[in-house]
Write an enzyme that holds these catalytic residues in place. Structure first.
Site, PDB file in Angstrom:
ATOM      1  N   ASP A  58       0.871  -1.163   0.000  1.00 41.42           N
ATOM      2  CA  ASP A  58       0.000   0.000   0.000  1.00 41.42           C
ATOM      3  C   ASP A  58       0.917   1.224   0.000  1.00 41.42           C
ATOM      4  O   ASP A  58       2.110   1.131   0.318  1.00 41.42           O
ATOM      5  CB  ASP A  58      -0.975   0.001   1.193  1.00 41.42           C
ATOM      6  CG  ASP A  58      -2.174   0.911   0.911  1.00 41.42           C
ATOM      7  OD1 ASP A  58      -2.086   1.755  -0.007  1.00 41.42           O
ATOM      8  OD2 ASP A  58      -3.204   0.796   1.605  1.00 41.42           O
TER       9      ASP A  58
HETATM   10  C1  BGC Z   1      -5.006   3.285  -0.191  1.00 41.30           C
HETATM   11  C2  BGC Z   1      -5.034   2.280  -1.324  1.00 41.30           C
HETATM   12  C3  BGC Z   1      -4.848   3.014  -2.629  1.00 41.30           C
HETATM   13  C4  BGC Z   1      -3.546   3.767  -2.582  1.00 41.30           C
HETATM   14  C5  BGC Z   1      -3.210   4.521  -3.857  1.00 41.30           C
HETATM   15  C6  BGC Z   1      -3.810   4.212  -0.237  1.00 41.30           C
HETATM   16  O1  BGC Z   1      -3.996   5.286   0.611  1.00 41.30           O
HETATM   17  O2  BGC Z   1      -5.046   2.602   1.039  1.00 41.30           O
HETATM   18  O3  BGC Z   1      -6.234   1.561  -1.316  1.00 41.30           O
HETATM   19  O4  BGC Z   1      -4.910   2.120  -3.685  1.00 41.30           O
HETATM   20  O5  BGC Z   1      -3.602   4.710  -1.523  1.00 41.30           O
HETATM   21  O6  BGC Z   1      -4.023   5.629  -4.020  1.00 41.30           O
END
Ligand code: BGC
Length: 721
Positions: free
Chosen positions: A247
Site C-alpha cells: 500500500d
Molecule cells: C489506499 C489504497 C490506494 C492507494 C493509492 C492508499 O492510501 O489505502 O487503497 O490504492 O492509496 O491511491
C-alpha cells in the site's frame, strides 16, 4: 480438450518464467531496483534498452481515477480523464448477482485499458467487521463466502482486458483509525475462517495477478513486509506467484522489505529515489548487506506479470472508456443493488399517474458523490442525482420540488490546501480535520474559515427542517432522501457512531408526524441507527453509492419500473453495541486491536447471541412474493447442490435470491458461543408472475450431516432440511 488447454497453459507459463529469468539476468542492478519501487506516484520504471515498459497503476474500485501529476498529488485537470462511475463494491455485493460482478469487472478492466493502465488497484475485499469502518463502502460484505463469490467474477472480468486486478488490502485491514500501524491480534482459526478465504479465492480462483499489502500490522509484523502473511501463507501455503504491491507508504524497512515476498514498494511521497526499495536497497546490496538474488525473484515476477498482460509481445487487447455499454452496466448494477428494507402497507411502488406535485427533501437528493471517499474518488463523466432521476422518470407533467431539509458542510470540505494523500503518512490521516471528513466535536477548520460555528449550523438546520416539514402536507407524495456521504464513508478515518448525521433523525421524525406516508430513502456504505423513527415509517429504501446512474435506478425502483432485488450483504444493527467488535470494546483502538470475538462477526454473532438486528443479513423485499418447494440435496461428482422449486406467486416480474445457510447438526461451541449458521450458497433467479423454476444452488463444502436452511434471508427461512 480441457486437458490440452491446460497443457498449453502450463507450457506457456513455463515459457514466461524462463524468458523472465533470462531477462532478469541481463539487467543491471540499477535497472532492477528501478522496477521494484514507485518512480512516480502510480508508476514504476521500465528499461527502455530492452523494451521493458513501466508498470502503470491506477485506483480504484468505482472507476479509473483521474490523472495526477507524476510527482505531485495534484490532479492534472485534464478534460479526457472522466470515466464511467460504477456503483461501489457494497452496492455490487447487494445485487448477489455473480453475472453482474463479472460485467462490472469487465467495465473496470476495459476502461483501465482504455486509459492505458496496467494494474487497477481494486477490488477492496476486506471484511466489514464493524459498521463504522470508513472504507466499508469499498468493501463487499461481513461474510467471507458472499465476498469471494462476488470478488472472483469481478476479478476475472477485469483481467479479461489484459489488465491486472490488485486485490486489497492483505489482510485484516478492518479499521481506518491508526491504520498505518495498528497491530491486529486474532486467533488463527478466526483469521483463516473469516479474513483469509476471500483473498485465497480472489488469488487462486479469480487468478488476480497482483495483491496489495495492508498498512496495518498482524501479530506485530507490518503486513507489507510480513514473513508470516506474505512468506508462509501467500507464497508457501497458497503457492501464489503473482506480484505483491505495497500500500502507498506501507513499507517501513529496507532489509525487511527486501527479504520479504513484497515485489513493489509504492508510496505517497515524492522522494522516489529514497524509497526503502530504491537507493537505500541498492546501497545495501552494494555493501553486501542484502544479496542481489533477493530482488531477482521480485523482478522476475514483475516481468511474468508483464508477459501475462501481453505488455511486450504486441498482442495486447485495446480497451475503451465511456461507452454506452459501460453506462448500461453501471445502471444494471445500480438497479439490482437497491434494497427495499420496509414496505409495510405496500405503499411502494408509488403511482406515477394521477399525481401533480412531488416533494423531494434531503441533501442526498441533490448531492453527487463520485468525487469523494479517498482513493476511491472518481471524476465521473456525469452522475444522475436522485432528484434528477425522479424528474427524469416523471417526465415533466408532474411538478417535482426540492427542499434540502438538512445540510452537511460538504461544500466547505475542500479547503484547497494539500491533498490528503500527500499528508497521509505524517498524520496517519487519523485526523478527520485534515481530511475534511465528518463532524467531530470541535468545530472543523473549514467551518471556522467560513465563519461558521456549530450554533450557526444548528440554526440553519432548524430553519431547513421547519421549511420542509411545513411544506410536506401540501404535496401528493413526499420522499426524504438522506443518509451518509463521503464525509463519513471516507478513507483514513472511521465513523464515531452509527447515528445519522446532520440532525436527520429529527427531520425524519417530524416529517413522519405530518406526513406518515413519507417515503424514506437512505444512502450510504454502512448501516445507521434508525430506532428514533423506524416504527413510524411505512417504507424504507436503502441505496449505496450507486454510480453515475444511481439516481435513475432509485427513481425506477420508487415508481415501479424496476422491482427491487437487492439483499443486504451485511447486518443492519439496531445499536452499535450489537456488533461484536463494539460489544467487546475492540475497535478503533490506537495501538492494538484484539479480534477476541473470533468468528462471531456480523450475523454469526447476532445469531449466536440471539440479538435482533434492525434488518438482518440477506434481507430485502420485492414488489412480488415467492414460494419455496421441494428442497433437496443433490450430489454431482464432488459437488453438492441444493435444488428447490421457486415460484413467483405475486403479480409482477421479479427476482429472488435463494440463500442457503448450513447449520451444524451438533452445536459446536467455539469461544463459548454456539455457531448457528453460515451462508454456503446462493442463486438469484428472475421469474415472471406465476412462473416456477427449479433452482440449483451450488454449496461451498460438504453439507453431509448438517442441517440446511433455505430462505429469503438469514432470518426468513422457508425450508429446513
Ligand atoms: C489506499 C489504497 C490506494 C492507494 C493509492 C492508499 O492510501 O489505502 O487503497 O490504492 O492509496 O491511491
Amino acid at each position: 480438450m480441457a486437458s490440452n488447454q491446460t497443457k498449453q497453459m502450463e507450457r506457456q507459463a513455463k515459457q514466461y518464467w524462463n524468458q523472465a529469468r533470462e531477462l532478469t539476468a541481463s539487467l543491471t542492478l540499477d535497472e532492477k531496483v528501478g522496477m521494484i519501487h514507485g518512480a512516480s506516484l502510480f508508476q514504476t520504471k521500465g528499461v527502455e534498452r530492452l523494451g521493458i515498459p513501466p508498470l502503470v497503476m491506477s485506483d480504484g474500485p468505482m472507476g479509473i481515477r483521474q490523472e495526477f501529476y507524476p510527482d505531485q498529488w495534484k490532479a492534472m485537470g485534464l478534460t479526457d480523464d472522466s470515466v464511467t462511475y460504477l456503483p461501489c463494491n457494497s452496492a455490487l455485493a447487494a445485487t448477489w448477482n455473480r453475472r453482474l460482478a463479472k460485467e462490472m469487472g469487465n467495465v473496470l478492466g476495459r476502461e483501465a485499458r482504455g486509459r492505458g493502465k496496467d494494474v487497477i488497484l481494486a477490488p477492496g475485499i476486506n471484511l466489514k467487521r464493524s459498521p463504522l469502518c470508513g472504507r466499508n463502502f469499498e468493501y463487499f460484505s461481513e461474510d467471507p463466502y458472499l465476498t469471494k463469490e462476488m470478488a472472483v467474477p469481478f476479478i476475472q472480468g477485469i483481467q479479461n482486458w489484459d489488465v491486472a486486478a490488485c486485490v486489497k488490502h492483505f489482510a485484516v485491514n478492518n479499521q481506518e483509525t491508526e491504520r498505518l500501524w495498528v497491530d491486529v491480534t486474532i486467533d488463527e482459526e478466526a483469521l483463516r475462517t473469516l479474513y483469509l478465504p476471500a483473498f485465497y479465492d480472489a488469488l487462486k480462483k479469480g487468478g488476480s495477478y497482483t495483491v496489495m499489502g495492508a498498512y496495518n500490522r498482524l501479530y506485530g509484523e507490518y503486513c507489507c513486509q510480513s514473513q508470516y502473511l506474505l512468506g508462509d501463507i501467500l507464497r508457501k501455503e497458497w503457492e501464489y506467484d503473482g506480484v505483491v504491491i505495497s500500500d502507498w507508504g506501507g513499507v517501513h524497512d529496507t532489509e525487511a522489505a527486501a527479504n520479504s515476498q513484497l515485489d513493489i514498494e509504492m508510496s505517497v511521497t515524492y522522494d522516489f529515489d529514497e524509497y526503502f526499495m530504491a537507493n537505500p536497497l541498492k546501497q545495501a546490496i552494494e555493501e553486501g548487506r542484502i544479496p542481489e538474488t533477493a530482488i531477482d525473484e521480485k523482478v522476475t515476477r514483475i516481468l511474468v506479470l508483464m508477459m501475462r498482460l501481453h505488455m511486450m509481445d504486441g498482442k495486447r487487447k485495446s480497451g475503451a472508456y465511456n461507452t454506452e455499454e459501460h453506462r448500461k452496466t453501471a445502471l444494471s448494477v445500480a438497479r439490482e443493488s437497491i434494497v427495499l428494507l420496509k414496505n409495510k402497507k405496500g405503499q411502494l411502488p408509488l403511482p406515477a399517474k394521477g399525481i401533480k406535485r412531488v416533494l423531494v427533501i434531503g441533501e442526498n437528493g441533490v448531492c453527487v458523490h463520485a468525487n469523494g471517499g479517498g482513493s476511491a474518488e472518481i471524476k465521473a463523466l456525469y452522475e444522475i442525482s436522485p432528484l434528477m432521476g425522479i424528474k427524469k422518470c416523471l417526465g415533466g407533467n408532474v411538478k417535482v420540488d426540492f427542499l434540502p431539509g438538512y445540510c452537511s458542510n460538504l461544500e466547505e470540505t475542500d479547503n484547497g490546501e494539500i491533498n490528503w494523500q500527500e499528508a497521509s503518512l505524517e498524520s496517519g490521516h487519523k485526523d478527520r480535520e485534515s481530511s475534511g471528513c465528518q463532524e467531530g466535536n470541535a468545530p472543523l477548520p473549514f467551518e471556522k474559515k467560513a465563519g461558521k460555528n456549530r450554533e450557526d449550523l444548528r440554526k440553519k438546520r432548524d430553519q431547513l427542517r421547519e421549511e420542509a416539514v411545513k411544506a410536506a402536507p401540501f404535496y401528493d407524495q413526499v420522499i426524504v432522501i438522506g443518509g451518509l456521504n463521503h464525509q463519513y464513508d471516507c478513507e483514513g478515518a472511521d465513523r464515531k457512531d452509527m447515528k445519522l448525521p446532520y440532525e436527520q433523525d429529527q427531520l425524519i421524525c417530524q416529517l413522519l408526524k405530518v406526513r406518515p406516508d413519507t417515503v424514506v430513502v437512505l444512502l450510504g456504505g454502512s448501516p445507521v441507527e434508525m430506532g428514533e423513527w423506524i416504527h413510524n415509517a411505512d417504507s424504507l429504501v436503502w441505496c449505496w453509492y450507486g454510480g453515475m446512474e444511481g439516481g435513475t435506478a432509485l427513481a425506477e425502483v420508487l415508481y415501479g419500473l424496476v422491482n427491487p432485488s437487492g439483499r443486504l450483504p451485511e447486518s443492519f444493527y439496531k445499536r452499535l453495541e450489537d456488533c461484536s467488535a463494539h460489544a467487546i470494546g475492540e475497535f478503533a483502538k490506537e495501538d492494538q486491536v484484539d479480534y477476541r470475538e473470533g468468528i462471531y462477526v456480523g450475523y454469526r454473532y447476532l445469531d449466536a447471541s440471539q440479538i435482533e438486528p434492525e434488518f438482518c443479513f440477506g434481507h430485502g423485499l420485492s414488489y412480488t412474493t415467492f414460494s419455496y418447494h421441494n428442497g433437496r440435496l443433490v450430489k454431482e461428482g464432488e459437488d453438492w447442490y441444493l435444488s428447490c422449486l421457486i415460484t413467483n406467486t405475486g403479480n409482477c416480474h421479479g427476482s429472488e435470491v435463494v440463500q442457503v445457510y448450513v447449520r451444524p447438526s451438533v452445536p459446536s461451541k467455539e469461544g463459548g458461543m454456539e455457531l448457528f449458521q453460515e451462508l454456503k450458497g446462493f442463486e438469484k433467479v428472475e421469474l415472471k408472475p406465476g412462473e416456477s423454476q427449479m433452482v440449483f444452488v451450488k454449496l461451498d463444502g460438504n453439507p453431509e450431516g448438517k442441517r440446511i436452511a433455505v430462505g429469503a434471508s438469514s432470518r426468513d427461512i422457508r425450508m429446513l432440511l
